[in-house]
Design an enzyme around this catalytic site. Structure first.
Site, PDB file in Angstrom:
ATOM      1  N   HIS A  94     -25.296 -16.296 -86.676  1.00 54.59           N
ATOM      2  CA  HIS A  94     -25.385 -16.964 -85.355  1.00 54.59           C
ATOM      3  C   HIS A  94     -25.832 -15.927 -84.335  1.00 54.59           C
ATOM      4  CE1 HIS A  94     -23.561 -20.017 -82.342  1.00 54.59           C
ATOM      5  NE2 HIS A  94     -24.416 -19.222 -81.714  1.00 54.59           N
TER       6      HIS A  94
ATOM      7  N   HIS B  49     -28.561 -15.046 -80.826  1.00 54.41           N
ATOM      8  CA  HIS B  49     -29.520 -15.386 -79.779  1.00 54.41           C
ATOM      9  C   HIS B  49     -30.447 -14.191 -79.563  1.00 54.41           C
ATOM     10  CE1 HIS B  49     -27.354 -19.047 -78.438  1.00 54.41           C
ATOM     11  NE2 HIS B  49     -26.292 -18.364 -78.826  1.00 54.41           N
ATOM     12  N   LEU B  50     -31.740 -14.426 -79.732  1.00 52.61           N
ATOM     13  CA  LEU B  50     -32.729 -13.359 -79.531  1.00 52.61           C
ATOM     14  C   LEU B  50     -33.584 -13.571 -78.285  1.00 52.61           C
ATOM     15  CD1 LEU B  50     -33.980 -12.708 -83.181  1.00 52.61           C
ATOM     16  CD2 LEU B  50     -32.610 -11.173 -81.755  1.00 52.61           C
ATOM     17  N   ARG B  51     -33.515 -14.758 -77.684  1.00 51.02           N
ATOM     18  CA  ARG B  51     -34.341 -15.079 -76.506  1.00 51.02           C
ATOM     19  C   ARG B  51     -35.831 -14.967 -76.849  1.00 51.02           C
ATOM     20  NH1 ARG B  51     -29.733 -17.303 -75.084  1.00 51.02           N
ATOM     21  NH2 ARG B  51     -28.317 -15.991 -73.861  1.00 51.02           N
TER      22      ARG B  51
ATOM     23  N   ASN C  15     -32.146 -22.414 -78.623  1.00 46.70           N
ATOM     24  CA  ASN C  15     -32.014 -22.892 -77.231  1.00 46.70           C
ATOM     25  C   ASN C  15     -32.831 -22.042 -76.258  1.00 46.70           C
ATOM     26  OD1 ASN C  15     -30.160 -20.787 -77.705  1.00 46.70           O
ATOM     27  ND2 ASN C  15     -28.804 -21.471 -76.060  1.00 46.70           N
TER      28      ASN C  15
ATOM     29  N   LYS D 147     -29.332 -27.266 -85.029  1.00 48.75           N
ATOM     30  CA  LYS D 147     -28.250 -26.916 -84.118  1.00 48.75           C
ATOM     31  C   LYS D 147     -27.864 -28.086 -83.223  1.00 48.75           C
ATOM     32  CE  LYS D 147     -25.420 -24.188 -81.830  1.00 48.75           C
ATOM     33  NZ  LYS D 147     -24.357 -23.367 -82.388  1.00 48.75           N
TER      34      LYS D 147
ATOM     35  N   HIS E  53     -21.995 -26.581 -82.058  1.00 50.73           N
ATOM     36  CA  HIS E  53     -21.228 -25.985 -80.965  1.00 50.73           C
ATOM     37  C   HIS E  53     -20.048 -26.918 -80.747  1.00 50.73           C
ATOM     38  CE1 HIS E  53     -20.846 -23.732 -77.044  1.00 50.73           C
ATOM     39  NE2 HIS E  53     -20.046 -24.759 -76.860  1.00 50.73           N
TER      40      HIS E  53
ATOM     41  N   HIS F 241     -18.790 -20.270 -84.008  1.00 46.60           N
ATOM     42  CA  HIS F 241     -17.918 -19.512 -83.111  1.00 46.60           C
ATOM     43  C   HIS F 241     -16.558 -20.194 -82.860  1.00 46.60           C
ATOM     44  CE1 HIS F 241     -19.781 -22.310 -80.335  1.00 46.60           C
ATOM     45  NE2 HIS F 241     -20.870 -21.590 -80.174  1.00 46.60           N
TER      46      HIS F 241
ATOM     47  N   LEU G  73     -18.853 -18.909 -73.923  1.00 43.67           N
ATOM     48  CA  LEU G  73     -18.455 -20.267 -74.284  1.00 43.67           C
ATOM     49  C   LEU G  73     -18.689 -20.457 -75.783  1.00 43.67           C
ATOM     50  CD1 LEU G  73     -19.857 -22.392 -71.302  1.00 43.67           C
ATOM     51  CD2 LEU G  73     -17.458 -21.943 -71.848  1.00 43.67           C
TER      52      LEU G  73
ATOM     53  N   ASP H 290     -22.852 -14.525 -82.336  1.00 46.01           N
ATOM     54  CA  ASP H 290     -23.165 -15.264 -81.106  1.00 46.01           C
ATOM     55  C   ASP H 290     -23.574 -14.288 -79.996  1.00 46.01           C
ATOM     56  OD1 ASP H 290     -23.559 -17.487 -79.478  1.00 46.01           O
ATOM     57  OD2 ASP H 290     -21.460 -17.605 -78.845  1.00 46.01           O
TER      58      ASP H 290
ATOM     59  N   ALA I   6     -22.665 -17.700 -69.333  1.00 50.78           N
ATOM     60  CA  ALA I   6     -21.725 -17.484 -70.430  1.00 50.78           C
ATOM     61  C   ALA I   6     -22.428 -16.775 -71.570  1.00 50.78           C
ATOM     62  CB  ALA I   6     -21.168 -18.811 -70.911  1.00 50.78           C
TER      63      ALA I   6
END
Length: 381
Positions: free
Chosen positions: A35, A37-39, A63, A128, A166, A204, A249, A277, A293
């Site tokens: 899990h 996030h790499l943007r 996302n 997701k 989530h 998470h 979050l 995360d 968050a």
């Protein structure tokens, strides 16, 4: 590679023997992050190496703005990740072996045929679920899972595509600290009754309720656990004042929940595996009247997990949690290489570059007792 224990080694020059309760290091089958996030853009270029130095693979969250909705979106995003890794690695003189495993962003209108295309692609590994409004960039998320997405979920169950959830409701009448438990009652239980063979990852986890549910539920289910939820309770948000870089979050919970999560992570139960995360946000976006968050942990993730496992004397369970359980759930082989954690004090930088700004990592300015030994290439010994 053992399926049940990590490999502690000795450092006799430092006076640490193999029988010591405080090993000088641990050698693990190269772990994965299930899990992450790499943007995108400049932020992606600044963060991707932090993960690639430690992990062989990572499930990459979809996302973005706009979100990753189709298989072709995922293909293009994967290409940008690999390009960013190559450029960052060339700057540092080394390009680690790192495989981004892509995901699609589920909406009320995701067609079943897109699920089939994604499964056939060979590079999309999950879809997701963001309940609309649950977290960062979730406005396009699902409004009514079983009311809007039944045909899509049926296609996922049929072809073995995991649903990554989530796990919080967004009902404003539900207390923030109760939203995971209510999600289990309102969403997870009806989902499992309707689609008992659907593979689900409860992302998470933050509560004892969630850990107990995953441990006991029937059918193919797993869960990721973050380093912040294993190491900190909600008091960390307010230690010496409001600390926005501990805000994520789902939010940190009571100490009883942290202890339950740590017990689950170190239990050896294959349903629980590593998912950081890690979520980079510019410092200014965190330190404002309505801060974002997310905790940035990619740079020192394995050291955080080792610190948590060592706190309850279960370093011997770290390899299974970090390197074996996740691949088994996703039907993949463990990574071929290894990674070594060494007992060396590692001060966490107060900030790191992030595009035209900086990101403040979790526990910035503090020091951890572990660090990943610098290695070249794929980290194979």
């Amino acid at each position: 590679m053992s399926q049940t224990s990590s490999h502690a080694f000795s450092d006799r020059a430092a006076g640490v023997t193999e029988a010591s309760a405080a090993p000088a290091g641990i050698r693990l089958c190269r772990p994965d992050d299930w899990h992450l996030h790499l943007r995108d853009g400049a932020v992606l270029r600044d963060v991707v190496m932090d993960s690639a130095r430690q992990f062989g693979r990572a499930i990459v969250m979809p996302n973005l703005k706009p979100p990753v909705l189709t298989t072709e979106d995922a293909r293009a995003y994967r290409g940008r990740i690999l390009d960013a890794l190559r450029l960052a690695g060339e700057r540092e003189g080394d390009v680690p072996a790192f495989d981004p495993l892509m995901t699609l962003y589920l909406t009320d209108r995701t067609p079943p045929d897109e699920i089939r295309r994604a499964r056939e692609s060979g590079f999309v590994y999950g879809v997701k679920l963001y309940p609309a409004g649950a977290t960062t960039h979730s406005d396009a998320g699902v409004t009514d899972l079983l009311g809007q997405c039944k045909a899509t979920l049926a296609a996922m169950q049929e072809c073995g595509m995991p649903l990554l959830v989530h796990g919080e409701v967004t009902d404003p009448d539900v207390d923030l600290f109760d939203r995971e438990a209510v999600f289990i009652e309102r969403v997870m239980q009806p989902l499992r009754r309707t689609f008992p063979e659907l593979k689900v990852v409860f992302e998470h986890l933050t509560t004892a309720d969630g850990a107990a549910y995953v441990a006991q539920a029937e059918g193919p289910i797993g869960a990721t656990l973050t380093p912040q939820h294993l190491l900190y309770n909600r008091n960390a948000l307010f230690k010496g004042g409001l600390r926005p870089h501990w805000y994520c979050l789902p939010v940190l919970k009571r100490e009883t929940h942290r202890q339950a999560l740590l017990k689950a992570a170190t239990s050896g139960n294959p349903r629980f595996f590593l998912g950081t995360d890690s979520a980079p946000h510019p410092r200014g976006a965190k330190e404002q009247d309505c801060g974002c968050a997310g905790c940035y942990t990619a740079r020192h993730a394995l050291a955080l997990y080792a610190t948590a496992f060592e706190s309850v004397g279960r370093l011997d369970r770290l390899e299974a949690f970090a390197s074996l359980h996740g691949p088994a759930f996703y039907g993949l082989a463990p990574n071929a290489g290894t990674l070594t954690l060494e007992r060396v004090a590692d001060p966490i930088p107060r900030n790191l570059p992030l595009g035209d700004d900086v990101v403040v990592p979790l526990a910035a300015g503090e020091s951890l007792p572990w660090r990943v030994r610098p290695e070249r290439g794929s980290a194979a010994d």
